[in-house]
Scaffold this active site. Structure first.
Site, PDB file in Angstrom:
ATOM      1  N   ASP A  11      40.741  47.452  38.652  1.00  0.00           N
ATOM      2  CA  ASP A  11      40.713  46.117  38.032  1.00  0.00           C
ATOM      3  C   ASP A  11      39.269  45.643  38.085  1.00  0.00           C
ATOM      4  O   ASP A  11      38.421  46.240  38.770  1.00  0.00           O
ATOM      5  CB  ASP A  11      41.627  45.170  38.834  1.00  0.00           C
ATOM      6  CG  ASP A  11      41.643  43.757  38.258  1.00  0.00           C
ATOM      7  OD1 ASP A  11      41.588  43.604  37.023  1.00  0.00           O
ATOM      8  OD2 ASP A  11      41.696  42.791  39.041  1.00  0.00           O
ATOM      9  N   SER A  12      38.994  44.549  37.393  1.00  0.00           N
ATOM     10  CA  SER A  12      37.667  43.948  37.473  1.00  0.00           C
ATOM     11  C   SER A  12      37.368  43.482  38.898  1.00  0.00           C
ATOM     12  O   SER A  12      36.213  43.238  39.232  1.00  0.00           O
ATOM     13  CB  SER A  12      37.597  42.734  36.551  1.00  0.00           C
ATOM     14  OG  SER A  12      38.512  41.751  37.003  1.00  0.00           O
ATOM     15  N   CYS A  75      44.724  45.604  34.954  1.00  0.00           N
ATOM     16  CA  CYS A  75      43.903  44.541  34.389  1.00  0.00           C
ATOM     17  C   CYS A  75      44.323  44.322  32.943  1.00  0.00           C
ATOM     18  O   CYS A  75      44.186  45.230  32.106  1.00  0.00           O
ATOM     19  CB  CYS A  75      42.436  44.975  34.452  1.00  0.00           C
ATOM     20  SG  CYS A  75      41.297  43.776  33.740  1.00  0.00           S
ATOM     21  N   GLU A 153      38.484  35.646  43.439  1.00  0.00           N
ATOM     22  CA  GLU A 153      37.604  36.703  43.984  1.00  0.00           C
ATOM     23  C   GLU A 153      36.967  36.262  45.300  1.00  0.00           C
ATOM     24  O   GLU A 153      36.654  37.076  46.157  1.00  0.00           O
ATOM     25  CB  GLU A 153      36.488  37.037  42.981  1.00  0.00           C
ATOM     26  CG  GLU A 153      36.892  37.972  41.864  1.00  0.00           C
ATOM     27  CD  GLU A 153      37.171  39.396  42.325  1.00  0.00           C
ATOM     28  OE1 GLU A 153      36.321  39.988  42.990  1.00  0.00           O
ATOM     29  OE2 GLU A 153      38.259  39.905  42.009  1.00  0.00           O
ATOM     30  N   HIS A 187      44.975  38.599  38.607  1.00  0.00           N
ATOM     31  CA  HIS A 187      44.450  37.695  39.650  1.00  0.00           C
ATOM     32  C   HIS A 187      45.389  36.499  39.878  1.00  0.00           C
ATOM     33  O   HIS A 187      45.538  36.025  40.999  1.00  0.00           O
ATOM     34  CB  HIS A 187      43.075  37.151  39.259  1.00  0.00           C
ATOM     35  CG  HIS A 187      41.946  38.096  39.496  1.00  0.00           C
ATOM     36  ND1 HIS A 187      41.671  39.159  38.671  1.00  0.00           N
ATOM     37  CD2 HIS A 187      40.998  38.125  40.478  1.00  0.00           C
ATOM     38  CE1 HIS A 187      40.601  39.797  39.131  1.00  0.00           C
ATOM     39  NE2 HIS A 187      40.174  39.197  40.218  1.00  0.00           N
TER      40      HIS A 187
END
Ligand code: DGL
Length: 267
Positions: A11-12, A75, A153, A187
């Protein structure tokens, strides 16, 4: 291809850990190699070219250095922008994810559905085509959530800044009186409780993590690639420069029995 090889997931950033947890639960014998491209998060505001290059680098690493037998793009944004292209480049099966529009059409009673996702996902032709095929008599209200991925994050799952931001993004959906909300970014699954509290118990919140895990199982069965041995080894890689990243990742993994080795040095 050997059955003992790991499933590669990327994923990012940390969002895909929500998907990894479902995969680990459903396929407890499998080794998992997770890659968080946190240094380049968020993907949601980047160009298709950039996301494709990052995804290629991630998949290359997972296949060449971790010998992944199957790739999960955990993602929505990267899937929307690049999966078709990447499937032409790599021989290993690649499973992507997209907002749960079909399940939402089955869940909604008032025929009003909200979709939370990144600008990248909502603006993609893949998403437009998906929405188009299920629109019919249902009104979809799409809501991009800039800034939210950055907060998550940083491990801000319950902070007042996260609460205020998600409240702002949910207000238009509350005004439209939707009865179903799709979490179209991995997320956002980590702030599901916040979203549930704001929307109230009558609103259904839908995400794709379990469905993707089931699809992974199906693909492994199809290619006879399930690991039958009890020799698993889980690795989590990130290129984050945040010194607290190991602690943040630990806080996002709710299964106390999930043992893994943290490798904070992927470039
Ligand atoms: N977690 C990702 C998704 O599902 C990407 C978020 C981002 O980097 O913008 O879309």
């Amino acid at each position: 291809m050997k059955n003992i090889q790991p499933i590669g997931i990327f994923d990012s950033g940390v969002g895909g850990i929500s998907v990894m947890s479902h995969i680990q639960c459903l396929l407890p014998n499998e080794s998992l190699a997770y890659l968080a491209d946190s240094l380049n998060a968020p993907y949601g505001i980047k160009s298709n070219e950039f996301i494709t290059e990052r995804s290629k680098a991630a998949i290359n690493f997972l296949i060449k250095e971790q010998s992944a037998k199957l790739i999960v793009m955990a993602c929505n944004t990267a899937t929307a922008s690049s999966i078709n292209n990447l499937r032409q480049v790599f021989q290993v099966p690649i499973i992507g994810m997209e907002p749960a529009i079909k399940p939402a059409t089955q869940a909604t009673i008032c025929k009003k559905v909200g979709v939370l996702a990144t600008n990248g996902t909502l603006g993609s032709t893949k998403f437009s085509a998906l929405l188009e095929s299920y629109s019919g008599n249902i009104d979809f209200y799409t809501q991009p959530c800039p800034g939210l991925v950055e907060l998550i994050e940083e491990g801000n799952i319950n902070s007042s800044s996260t609460k205020n931001l998600i409240q702002k993004y949910l207000n238009p959906l509350i005004e439209r009186k939707v009865d179903t909300v799709v979490l179209g970014c991995t997320h956002y699954i980590f702030i599901r409780k916040l979203i549930e509290n704001i929307m109230g118990s009558k609103v259904k919140i839908i995400d794709t993590g379990l469905a993707v895990a089931k699809q992974v199982k199906h693909e492994l069965d199809r290619f006879s690639l399930q690991n039958k041995l009890n020799n698993k080894n889980h690795l989590i890689f990130t290129n984050s420069e945040n010194l607290k990243m190991e602690t943040i990742i630990r806080s996002l993994i709710t299964n106390p029995n999930f043992e893994y080795s943290y490798q904070g040095h992927w470039k």
